[in-house]
Design an enzyme around this catalytic site. Structure first.
Site, PDB file in Angstrom:
ATOM      1  N   CYS A  67      34.172  18.979  -9.486  1.00  0.00           N
ATOM      2  CA  CYS A  67      33.532  19.073 -10.813  1.00  0.00           C
ATOM      3  C   CYS A  67      34.526  19.315 -11.947  1.00  0.00           C
ATOM      4  O   CYS A  67      34.613  18.519 -12.880  1.00  0.00           O
ATOM      5  CB  CYS A  67      32.490  20.198 -10.812  1.00  0.00           C
ATOM      6  SG  CYS A  67      31.108  19.837  -9.741  1.00  0.00           S
TER       7      CYS A  67
HETATM    8  N1  LIG Z   1      28.929  19.672  -5.908  1.00  0.00           N
HETATM    9  C1  LIG Z   1      28.981  20.532  -6.914  1.00  0.00           C
HETATM   10  O1  LIG Z   1      29.709  21.547  -6.882  1.00  0.00           O
HETATM   11  C2  LIG Z   1      28.130  20.318  -8.133  1.00  0.00           C
HETATM   12  C3  LIG Z   1      27.957  21.381  -9.033  1.00  0.00           C
HETATM   13  C4  LIG Z   1      27.162  21.203 -10.163  1.00  0.00           C
HETATM   14  C5  LIG Z   1      26.619  19.937 -10.393  1.00  0.00           C
HETATM   15  N2  LIG Z   1      26.822  18.916  -9.525  1.00  0.00           N
HETATM   16  C6  LIG Z   1      26.254  17.625  -9.849  1.00  0.00           C
HETATM   17  O2  LIG Z   1      25.205  17.349  -8.942  1.00  0.00           O
HETATM   18  C7  LIG Z   1      25.151  15.951  -8.701  1.00  0.00           C
HETATM   19  C8  LIG Z   1      25.191  15.725  -7.207  1.00  0.00           C
HETATM   20  O3  LIG Z   1      26.438  16.193  -6.747  1.00  0.00           O
HETATM   21  P1  LIG Z   1      26.715  16.428  -5.205  1.00  0.00           P
HETATM   22  O4  LIG Z   1      28.018  17.115  -5.138  1.00  0.00           O
HETATM   23  O5  LIG Z   1      25.542  17.052  -4.545  1.00  0.00           O
HETATM   24  O6  LIG Z   1      26.872  14.911  -4.691  1.00  0.00           O
HETATM   25  P2  LIG Z   1      26.981  14.422  -3.191  1.00  0.00           P
HETATM   26  O7  LIG Z   1      27.744  13.156  -3.232  1.00  0.00           O
HETATM   27  O8  LIG Z   1      27.421  15.524  -2.305  1.00  0.00           O
HETATM   28  O9  LIG Z   1      25.462  14.109  -2.774  1.00  0.00           O
HETATM   29  C9  LIG Z   1      24.647  13.185  -3.407  1.00  0.00           C
HETATM   30  C10 LIG Z   1      23.579  12.710  -2.413  1.00  0.00           C
HETATM   31  O10 LIG Z   1      22.702  11.837  -3.106  1.00  0.00           O
HETATM   32  C11 LIG Z   1      22.363  10.769  -2.231  1.00  0.00           C
HETATM   33  N3  LIG Z   1      21.848   9.666  -3.022  1.00  0.00           N
HETATM   34  C12 LIG Z   1      22.528   8.810  -3.815  1.00  0.00           C
HETATM   35  N4  LIG Z   1      21.675   7.981  -4.448  1.00  0.00           N
HETATM   36  C13 LIG Z   1      20.426   8.334  -4.049  1.00  0.00           C
HETATM   37  C14 LIG Z   1      19.117   7.882  -4.347  1.00  0.00           C
HETATM   38  N5  LIG Z   1      18.911   6.916  -5.220  1.00  0.00           N
HETATM   39  N6  LIG Z   1      18.091   8.467  -3.750  1.00  0.00           N
HETATM   40  C15 LIG Z   1      18.280   9.464  -2.876  1.00  0.00           C
HETATM   41  N7  LIG Z   1      19.471   9.949  -2.542  1.00  0.00           N
HETATM   42  C16 LIG Z   1      20.545   9.392  -3.134  1.00  0.00           C
HETATM   43  C17 LIG Z   1      23.645  10.506  -1.480  1.00  0.00           C
HETATM   44  O11 LIG Z   1      23.401   9.784  -0.299  1.00  0.00           O
HETATM   45  C18 LIG Z   1      24.143  11.916  -1.241  1.00  0.00           C
HETATM   46  O12 LIG Z   1      23.647  12.457  -0.038  1.00  0.00           O
HETATM   47  C19 LIG Z   1      26.303  15.326  -9.477  1.00  0.00           C
HETATM   48  O13 LIG Z   1      25.848  14.900 -10.728  1.00  0.00           O
HETATM   49  C20 LIG Z   1      27.234  16.488  -9.665  1.00  0.00           C
HETATM   50  O14 LIG Z   1      28.042  16.348 -10.803  1.00  0.00           O
HETATM   51  C21 LIG Z   1      27.543  19.081  -8.383  1.00  0.00           C
END
Ligand SMILES: NC(=O)c1ccc[n+]([C@@H]2O[C@H](COP(=O)([O-])OP(=O)(O)OC[C@H]3O[C@@H](n4cnc5c(N)ncnc54)[C@H](O)[C@@H]3O)[C@@H](O)[C@H]2O)c1
Length: 459
Positions: A270
């Site tokens: 992030c």
């Molecule tokens: N990881 C962190 O520390 C964190 C912290 C705050 C915010 N975020 C935000 O949260 C969001 C997700 O991040 P993450 O780290 O969980 O990502 P990630 O890549 O770990 O997981 C995303 C998941 O979404 C799934 N996916 C993708 N398209 C999809 C769809 N259309 N329908 C259903 N599932 C779908 C993927 O298969 C995956 O399992 C991002 O915008 C990120 O910036 C992440």
């Protein structure tokens, strides 16, 4: 009141959000396009690695289930949270590719709903993305009107990997960007049912919330970078010591001590992308982006500058062991980690590098092929090292003693400690040369330059 909730995206954020809400008694259906994630959750296993996730998945039983069908989840829930990736694109902006696709699926399911449904985007997005990117997709696909037939909020989470569930349930505050009063009130009520301590809630327009989420991360990274900048300066002052400086600095209530440490730069999935994104949106709208861009540049160049600092300690033919390849201790995540940057920079400079991390060896091997030999044991890495670099403040490294460091029959070893975690006694052991980032080598350091600068005072 037990609610019916859907979470779209079962990754690092979504899987933990789903489990956290189920742990508070709600019925949660999680959705992912990855069948293996859906199967794992339905079999009682954590779909991603995260503290307490597997335990909560098991304890939640039928309250928490997963499906690949957006339609099934949306039709069975009153609120759906979207936590799909928003990866950085080549402009530094956050792409809406996955969120747009998810909203198409949600919109199609909403077309068949008779009653009100609230859509909450928890993925990190840039200002304008919700109103001008995602809302039109929801309305077009559903044939319905936002505000009348369904609601929309931006509801980002403030979490750190390794403590996602705890952070999600116990935030300092809840940030709600609301399309209208009804949407915001619905999400506030839901958070009230989910978060045991009822944290303060800040409700605002969607655009203000989109900016606030970005501002939190970029402010923190600016603070980290400020301390790192001071640490470099301390090394050039007589007796300079970043810990002495930050302890006093952090005591000022306007500043505070958190994230004010002085060490290697920040990394992870992030932080590094947020300043770029803030720079992108500021430039696109014609406002100044210099501060965000400078923070980003300073952080990205840190490893190269660190190699410059290491150079006097690395004799020709010497082997450097980099300890700590994850972006922080207790993590297997290596995205944009300073340890990786450092290994690559040393290897580019022609240095032989070996490396070790307690959890992140597998991910690091995929990233560092050809740059370093990554050992599964700390002792093996140390046995080969003429110079040991502590790249994270992992407790596994704190307890290293002179015997560990001098392993392999060496007479001397240099330890470069970017977090000043090693026991001070080790630095005094025969054969150990200890270099602490952020501390001057001696009380005379920099004296010559300062004498030149100020020696003529009063003449
Ligand atoms: N990881 C962190 O520390 C964190 C912290 C705050 C915010 N975020 C935000 O949260 C969001 C997700 O991040 P993450 O780290 O969980 O990502 P990630 O890549 O770990 O997981 C995303 C998941 O979404 C799934 N996916 C993708 N398209 C999809 C769809 N259309 N329908 C259903 N599932 C779908 C993927 O298969 C995956 O399992 C991002 O915008 C990120 O910036 C992440």
């Amino acid at each position: 009141m037990a609610r019916d909730l859907a979470v779209i995206g079962m990754g690092k954020l979504g899987a933990s959000m789903a489990a956290a809400m189920a742990s508070r008694g709600h019925r949660v259906t999680a959705v992912d396009v990855r069948e293996e994630a859906v199967e794992a959750l339905n079999a009682g296993r954590a779909p991603v690695q995260e503290t307490d996730l597997e335990r909560i998945v098991l304890e939640s039983g039928p309250r928490l289930r997963a499906t690949t069908s957006h339609r099934e989840a949306i039709l069975g829930a009153d609120i759906s949270f979207v936590a799909v990736p928003t990866p950085s694109d080549d402009r530094g902006a956050f792409s809406l590719q996955y969120a747009g696709w998810a909203c198409r699926e949600i919109g199609r399911a909403l077309a068949d709903r008779k009653d009100y449904h609230l859509v909450v985007i928890s993925s990190t997005v840039l200002p304008g993305s919700m109103r001008f990117g995602l809302l039109p997709i929801l309305e077009r696909e559903s044939g319905k009107r936002c505000g009348r037939d369904f609601g929309l909020c931006y509801g980002p989470a403030f979490i750190a990997l390794g403590s996602v569930i705890r952070d999600f349930l116990n935030p300092d505050f809840c940030l709600i960007g609301e399309f209208d009063e009804r949407s915001g009130a619905s999400l506030e009520a839901c958070y009230g049912d989910v978060m045991p301590d009822r944290p303060p809630v800040h409700r605002m327009s969607i655009e203000n919330a989109e900016l606030t989420k970005l501002a939190v991360n970029t402010y923190v990274t600016t603070k980290i970078t400020f301390a790192n900048m001071l640490a470099e300066l301390c090394e050039r002052l007589p007796g300079g010591d970043i810990d002495v400086v930050t302890r006093a600095l952090g005591a000022d209530a306007r500043i505070g001590s958190r994230y004010l440490r002085g060490g290697l730069g920040y990394g992870g999935p992030c932080f590094p992308r947020d300043n770029q994104a803030l720079g992108f949106i500021a430039r696109a709208l014609g406002s100044g982006a210099d501060l965000a861009e400078t923070t980003d540049r300073f952080n990205r160049q840190f490893a190269e500058r660190a190699v410059g600092r290491l150079r006097p300690h690395v004799a020709p033919g010497a082997t450097v062991a980099v300890l700590g390849l994850a972006y922080k201790p207790f993590s297997h995540v290596v995205d944009e980690s300073q340890g990786l940057y450092l290994v690559r920079a040393l290897s580019r400079a022609g240095v032989r590098v070996v490396a070790y991390d307690p959890l992140a060896a597998e991910g690091a091997r995929a990233e560092l092929s050809g740059h370093a030999v990554i050992f599964d044991s700390l002792a093996e890495a140390l046995a080969q090292a003429d110079v040991v670099v502590l790249a994270t403040p992992d407790p596994a490294f704190r307890s290293l003693g002179a015997t560990d460091l001098l392993a392999g029959g060496k007479a001397t070893v240099t330890v470069v400690d970017f977090w000043r975690v090693l026991d001070p006694g080790v630095a005094r052991q025969p054969g150990v040369r200890y270099v602490a980032f952020g501390r001057a080598d001696s009380p005379e350091t920099g004296a010559g330059s300062l004498a030149t600068l100020w020696g003529g005072a009063g003449t």
